[in-house]
Design a protein around this motif. Structure first.
Motif, PDB file in Angstrom:
ATOM      1  N   LYS A   1       0.816  -1.220   0.000  1.00  0.00           N
ATOM      2  CA  LYS A   1       0.000   0.000   0.000  1.00  0.00           C
ATOM      3  C   LYS A   1       0.849   1.269   0.000  1.00  0.00           C
ATOM      4  CE  LYS A   1      -3.874  -2.272   2.202  1.00  0.00           C
ATOM      5  NZ  LYS A   1      -4.735  -2.368   3.352  1.00  0.00           N
TER       6      LYS A   1
ATOM      7  N   THR B   1      -0.791   3.105  -6.424  1.00  0.00           N
ATOM      8  CA  THR B   1      -0.649   2.280  -5.222  1.00  0.00           C
ATOM      9  C   THR B   1      -0.016   0.950  -5.613  1.00  0.00           C
ATOM     10  OG1 THR B   1      -2.613   3.277  -4.273  1.00  0.00           O
ATOM     11  CG2 THR B   1      -1.857   1.236  -3.277  1.00  0.00           C
TER      12      THR B   1
ATOM     13  N   LYS C   1      -1.795  12.189   2.907  1.00  0.00           N
ATOM     14  CA  LYS C   1      -1.731  10.865   2.285  1.00  0.00           C
ATOM     15  C   LYS C   1      -0.894   9.890   3.100  1.00  0.00           C
ATOM     16  CE  LYS C   1      -2.418  12.486  -2.381  1.00  0.00           C
ATOM     17  NZ  LYS C   1      -2.047  12.410  -3.765  1.00  0.00           N
ATOM     18  N   GLY C   2       0.035  10.397   3.896  1.00  0.00           N
ATOM     19  CA  GLY C   2       0.893   9.523   4.689  1.00  0.00           C
ATOM     20  C   GLY C   2       2.265  10.130   4.903  1.00  0.00           C
TER      21      GLY C   2
ATOM     22  N   PRO D   1       2.052   4.302   4.413  1.00  0.00           N
ATOM     23  CA  PRO D   1       0.922   4.440   5.329  1.00  0.00           C
ATOM     24  C   PRO D   1       1.347   4.575   6.792  1.00  0.00           C
ATOM     25  CG  PRO D   1       1.035   2.192   4.476  1.00  0.00           C
ATOM     26  CD  PRO D   1       2.087   2.994   3.770  1.00  0.00           C
ATOM     27  N   ARG D   2       2.503   3.991   7.161  1.00  0.00           N
ATOM     28  CA  ARG D   2       2.968   4.039   8.551  1.00  0.00           C
ATOM     29  C   ARG D   2       4.383   4.613   8.646  1.00  0.00           C
ATOM     30  NH1 ARG D   2      -0.068  -0.251   7.933  1.00  0.00           N
ATOM     31  NH2 ARG D   2       1.520  -1.753   7.346  1.00  0.00           N
TER      32      ARG D   2
END
Length: 143
Positions: free
Chosen positions: A32, A46, A85-86, A104-105
């Motif tokens: 992701k 993605t 978005k991250g 994402p993280r």
């Protein structure tokens, strides 16, 4: 026979080097991840980011397209401020390719940044893969 033994030792040395490099990669596969390249006008794609001992690989979900970048082509890696978005990452290459990656993280972003920095600018001769050259010339492989 001696030449074959040297080649076999060189191959074993290369395998050992790859294993050492794999130990430096904290997150070998991150899913992701968003990617936008400097030469593409389309929006983010993605996909999955894979780190190998010699390449950074971005694979789109359909598997139709892959983006491969050798670590030796990477000139700089920068973490950018957090966005909606991250966690963004900017990878600049000597080949003028610029990759905008968004994770994402934060932990994944930090792990990837650290791994790419170590593998793209190795401070240790062993990480450059020159041990196989030493093995071929001297006949002695170090473990």
């Amino acid at each position: 026979i001696i030449g074959n033994e040297l080649r076999e030792r060189a191959f074993c040395s290369l395998v050992m080097d790859d294993q050492r490099k794999m130990n430096l990669i904290r997150s070998p596969k991150v899913e992701k991840v968003l990617l936008k390249q400097n030469n593409k006008v389309r929006a983010y794609t993605t996909g999955t980011l894979c780190l190998t001992p010699s390449n950074l690989i971005f694979i789109e979900p359909t598997g139709a397209k892959e983006t491969w970048v050798l670590y030796h082509h990477i000139s700089s890696v920068e973490r950018l401020p957090l966005t909606t978005k991250g966690y963004p990452l900017l990878v600049k290459c000597y080949t003028f390719l610029i990759l905008h990656l968004v994770f994402p993280r934060e932990s994944e972003c930090v792990n990837v940044v650290d791994s790419i920095r170590i593998l793209s600018h190795p401070g240790n001769v062993v990480l450059l893969g020159t041990r196989s050259d030493q093995c071929l010339t001297t006949g002695q492989c170090l473990n």
